[in-house]
Design a protein around this motif. Structure first.
Motif, PDB file in Angstrom:
ATOM      1  N   GLY A  20       0.806  -1.218   0.000  1.00 42.77           N
ATOM      2  CA  GLY A  20       0.000   0.000   0.000  1.00 42.77           C
ATOM      3  C   GLY A  20       0.834   1.261   0.000  1.00 42.77           C
ATOM      4  N   VAL A  21       2.103   1.139   0.362  1.00 42.97           N
ATOM      5  CA  VAL A  21       3.013   2.280   0.415  1.00 42.97           C
ATOM      6  C   VAL A  21       4.089   2.135  -0.658  1.00 42.97           C
ATOM      7  CG1 VAL A  21       4.716   3.494   1.837  1.00 42.97           C
ATOM      8  CG2 VAL A  21       2.625   2.594   2.888  1.00 42.97           C
ATOM      9  N   SER A  29      -2.848  -0.394  -3.689  1.00 45.39           N
ATOM     10  CA  SER A  29      -2.957   0.509  -2.544  1.00 45.39           C
ATOM     11  C   SER A  29      -3.422  -0.182  -1.268  1.00 45.39           C
ATOM     12  CB  SER A  29      -3.916   1.660  -2.883  1.00 45.39           C
ATOM     13  OG  SER A  29      -5.192   1.137  -3.201  1.00 45.39           O
ATOM     14  N   GLU A  30      -3.820  -1.458  -1.354  1.00 40.42           N
ATOM     15  CA  GLU A  30      -4.242  -2.166  -0.150  1.00 40.42           C
ATOM     16  C   GLU A  30      -3.024  -2.440   0.722  1.00 40.42           C
ATOM     17  OE1 GLU A  30      -7.182  -3.312  -3.380  1.00 40.42           O
ATOM     18  OE2 GLU A  30      -5.012  -3.274  -3.252  1.00 40.42           O
ATOM     19  N   GLU A 103       2.842 -20.861  -3.323  1.00 40.04           N
ATOM     20  CA  GLU A 103       3.707 -19.713  -3.541  1.00 40.04           C
ATOM     21  C   GLU A 103       2.840 -18.603  -4.111  1.00 40.04           C
ATOM     22  OE1 GLU A 103       7.556 -18.315  -6.209  1.00 40.04           O
ATOM     23  OE2 GLU A 103       6.994 -20.430  -6.202  1.00 40.04           O
ATOM     24  N   LEU A 104       2.864 -17.445  -3.477  1.00 40.88           N
ATOM     25  CA  LEU A 104       1.988 -16.340  -3.843  1.00 40.88           C
ATOM     26  C   LEU A 104       2.806 -15.091  -4.120  1.00 40.88           C
ATOM     27  CD1 LEU A 104      -0.858 -14.918  -3.881  1.00 40.88           C
ATOM     28  CD2 LEU A 104      -0.522 -14.552  -1.442  1.00 40.88           C
ATOM     29  N   HIS A 105       2.442 -14.387  -5.181  1.00 34.82           N
ATOM     30  CA  HIS A 105       3.048 -13.093  -5.493  1.00 34.82           C
ATOM     31  C   HIS A 105       1.945 -12.133  -5.894  1.00 34.82           C
ATOM     32  CE1 HIS A 105       7.050 -14.856  -5.463  1.00 34.82           C
ATOM     33  NE2 HIS A 105       6.525 -15.870  -6.117  1.00 34.82           N
ATOM     34  N   VAL A 106       1.967 -10.939  -5.342  1.00 37.76           N
ATOM     35  CA  VAL A 106       0.987  -9.922  -5.688  1.00 37.76           C
ATOM     36  C   VAL A 106       1.160  -9.514  -7.150  1.00 37.76           C
ATOM     37  CG1 VAL A 106       0.213  -7.563  -5.177  1.00 37.76           C
ATOM     38  CG2 VAL A 106       0.805  -9.116  -3.298  1.00 37.76           C
ATOM     39  N   ALA A 107       2.409  -9.324  -7.578  1.00 37.30           N
ATOM     40  CA  ALA A 107       2.722  -8.969  -8.962  1.00 37.30           C
ATOM     41  C   ALA A 107       3.078 -10.237  -9.749  1.00 37.30           C
ATOM     42  CB  ALA A 107       3.897  -7.995  -9.001  1.00 37.30           C
TER      43      ALA A 107
END
Length: 157
Positions: A20-21, A29-30, A103-107
């Motif tokens: 988020g930052v 933005s979360e 395995e997790l990635h936001v992008a």
């Protein structure tokens, strides 16, 4: 299993406390707090137990993964952040506890710099979720709670 409920552990690696930052054009933005609140609500609605852990220290993540071997954790969701590309210590911890993990990635790491394309976890993960923004956490929690064949519940500890 904990208290008769499926138990999920979500681990977030370095810099994910800055969701988020940090680079919102990539990560959204979360905030991590938003992710945690949504995950807790999702698990509660499903009658499951969920723990969240974030650290910028590799050894702390190794210790938490090792604790999952005996604390009733049925499955792990790991967003390894920058450790994706080199953390053999975290990989070995995951293999040592024999708890299935996502395995997790936001992008989408394959849509970024070439050096980010390689993961030391993907070949051992039960599945990989990436590029869905923080919605990926919801998908991962849904996966571990609703796909018993891939993510079997342990006997109560």
């Amino acid at each position: 299993m904990r208290d008769g409920k499926r138990s999920v552990l979500v681990i977030n690696g370095p810099n994910l406390n800055l969701l988020g930052v940090r680079e919102p054009h990539i990560y959204g933005s979360e905030t991590l707090e938003d992710v945690i609140n949504a995950g807790k609500a999702q698990a509660e609605a499903a009658g499951a137990h969920i723990d969240f852990f974030q650290s910028n220290w590799e050894g702390a993540v190794v210790d938490r993964i090792q604790a999952a071997r005996t604390d009733g954790t049925d499955s792990i969701i790991l967003n390894p952040g920058g450790w994706t590309h080199y953390s053999i210590a975290i990989r070995d911890a995951l293999l040592g506890v024999a708890v299935p993990f996502i395995e997790l990635h936001v992008a989408n790491i394959h849509a970024r710099e070439e050096w980010r394309h390689h993961s030391v976890f993907h070949d051992k993960a039960t599945c990989v979720i990436m590029g869905c923004g923080v919605k990926g956490y919801e998908f991962a929690i849904n996966m571990v709670l609703n796909h018993e064949k891939k993510f079997p519940a342990k006997e109560s500890v």
